[in-house]
Design an enzyme around this catalytic site. Sequence first.
Site, mmCIF file in Angstrom:
data_model
loop_
_atom_site.group_PDB
_atom_site.id
_atom_site.type_symbol
_atom_site.label_atom_id
_atom_site.label_comp_id
_atom_site.label_asym_id
_atom_site.label_seq_id
_atom_site.Cartn_x
_atom_site.Cartn_y
_atom_site.Cartn_z
ATOM 1 C CD GLU A 138 36.237 42.322 41.808
ATOM 2 O OE1 GLU A 138 36.314 43.559 41.889
ATOM 3 O OE2 GLU A 138 35.247 41.737 41.348
ATOM 4 C CD GLU A 143 36.763 42.098 35.531
ATOM 5 O OE1 GLU A 143 36.351 41.537 36.566
ATOM 6 O OE2 GLU A 143 37.897 41.875 35.054
#
Length: 267
Positions: free
Chosen positions: A115, A135
């Site tokens: 990210e 995740e």
Amino acid sequence: MSQTLVTYELDGAVALIGLNRADKRNAINEDVIVQLRDAVMRAGDEADVGVLFGHGGNFSAGLDLREALSRATAQSAPPRKRRRHSWHEVFDIIARGPIPFVAALHGAVVGGGLELATAAHVRVGDATAFFGLPEGQRGIFVGGGGTVRIQRVIGYSVMADLMLTGRLLSAEEGLREHVITYLTPAGEALAKAKELAAKIAQNAPDTNWRITNLLPRVNDLSHEDGLFLEYMSSNMARSPETAKRLQEFVDGTAKPLERPDQPKTPA
């Protein structure tokens, strides 16, 4: 004295910002975010381009899961008021702030590390780099702007695959999927990033700002609104530097464009 989790160095017009938590694979916690914000804001004030990199063997292995566990189990008190996500704030300053950023990537570039990397405008990876979004396997979801930023870089299908299966992309696969736009031998990503940053710093600052701030916003608009915003931008007052550079081109004194290497003609 607090630990230096993010290093800062000004090299001419380029600010070098390094994640400095190598013993934790540069995992990102709130202390890192606070120091990263300070470094990025400082770079915007005194540099023309920023370079993001990681000390040690990895760029960043992402979210500090120990801190995430503390929040998930209510071991840490929630804030009294809801505020903008700290990661969103800092990564947006990188992505749509006053200066462009180049990311030098090696080793793990996963989760929150990916990210952060995709907040940069140009990304260089070396042969050791690998990319992923674990995740799904950790029972969490992306929270540092990945739903917007990563998806726009690699598309929904690839992002969903990474999250659902835990698949990791190699450096070569990252190049193919546009995670990176430059691939170097192991250990050479930072040098290449510095080289590119120095080149970007030679551009007119106003043009760099339009590339990093106006261009992505046009991507959010309809066709007609995008053309209108482009028209408005092209009719804004130009800086004296723009006139100077255009005059140099007309006079034939401007630096020529660098052409890519041409294939050799067989004898």
